[in-house]
Design a protein around this motif. Structure first.
Motif, PDB file in Angstrom:
ATOM      1  N   LYS A  30     -12.937 -20.356  21.035  1.00  0.00           N
ATOM      2  CA  LYS A  30     -14.219 -20.626  21.697  1.00  0.00           C
ATOM      3  C   LYS A  30     -15.163 -21.388  20.772  1.00  0.00           C
ATOM      4  O   LYS A  30     -15.864 -22.308  21.198  1.00  0.00           O
ATOM      5  CB  LYS A  30     -14.891 -19.323  22.116  1.00  0.00           C
ATOM      6  N   ALA A  31     -15.199 -21.001  19.516  1.00  0.00           N
ATOM      7  CA  ALA A  31     -16.129 -21.604  18.561  1.00  0.00           C
ATOM      8  C   ALA A  31     -15.749 -23.036  18.208  1.00  0.00           C
ATOM      9  O   ALA A  31     -16.632 -23.867  17.958  1.00  0.00           O
ATOM     10  CB  ALA A  31     -16.195 -20.759  17.292  1.00  0.00           C
ATOM     11  N   GLY A  33     -14.872 -25.522  19.861  1.00  0.00           N
ATOM     12  CA  GLY A  33     -15.487 -26.530  20.728  1.00  0.00           C
ATOM     13  C   GLY A  33     -16.920 -26.871  20.359  1.00  0.00           C
ATOM     14  O   GLY A  33     -17.455 -27.880  20.796  1.00  0.00           O
ATOM     15  N   HIS A  34     -17.522 -26.042  19.526  1.00  0.00           N
ATOM     16  CA  HIS A  34     -18.925 -26.244  19.133  1.00  0.00           C
ATOM     17  C   HIS A  34     -19.066 -26.689  17.673  1.00  0.00           C
ATOM     18  O   HIS A  34     -20.180 -26.810  17.181  1.00  0.00           O
ATOM     19  CB  HIS A  34     -19.712 -24.944  19.336  1.00  0.00           C
ATOM     20  N   ILE A  35     -17.959 -26.940  17.016  1.00  0.00           N
ATOM     21  CA  ILE A  35     -17.978 -27.300  15.594  1.00  0.00           C
ATOM     22  C   ILE A  35     -17.884 -28.814  15.453  1.00  0.00           C
ATOM     23  O   ILE A  35     -16.970 -29.436  16.000  1.00  0.00           O
ATOM     24  CB  ILE A  35     -16.814 -26.611  14.830  1.00  0.00           C
ATOM     25  N   ASP A  36     -18.815 -29.393  14.696  1.00  0.00           N
ATOM     26  CA  ASP A  36     -18.826 -30.838  14.479  1.00  0.00           C
ATOM     27  C   ASP A  36     -18.164 -31.251  13.170  1.00  0.00           C
ATOM     28  O   ASP A  36     -17.958 -32.432  12.926  1.00  0.00           O
ATOM     29  CB  ASP A  36     -20.264 -31.360  14.478  1.00  0.00           C
TER      30      ASP A  36
END
Length: 68
Positions: A30-31, A33-36
């Motif tokens: 889940k995380a 997808g939010h990591i750049d």
């Protein structure tokens, strides 16, 4: 069993730590997808692969302590 994870990998697992190996895997997925940060994504993918390749019994036997 020896801990098959690097210090960085262990620290990541500690962020999502749970008694359930599958919950840690789901939470990391889940995380991601939010990591750049590409390096952190790579680390996350590597950790998930290692977790997927171990049994629940092996996971429970790990000593997971975050390094400072």
């Amino acid at each position: 069993m020896n801990n098959p994870f690097t210090v960085e990998e262990t620290n990541l697992i500690c962020i999502f730590q749970s008694d359930s190996r599958t919950k840690v895997i789901k939470d990391i997925h889940k995380a991601v997808g939010h990591i750049d940060d590409d390096d952190l994504v790579e680390l996350s993918v590597r950790v998930v692969k290692k977790l997927e390749n171990m049994s629940d019994e092996e996971y429970v036997g790990l000593v997971l302590e975050a390094a400072e």
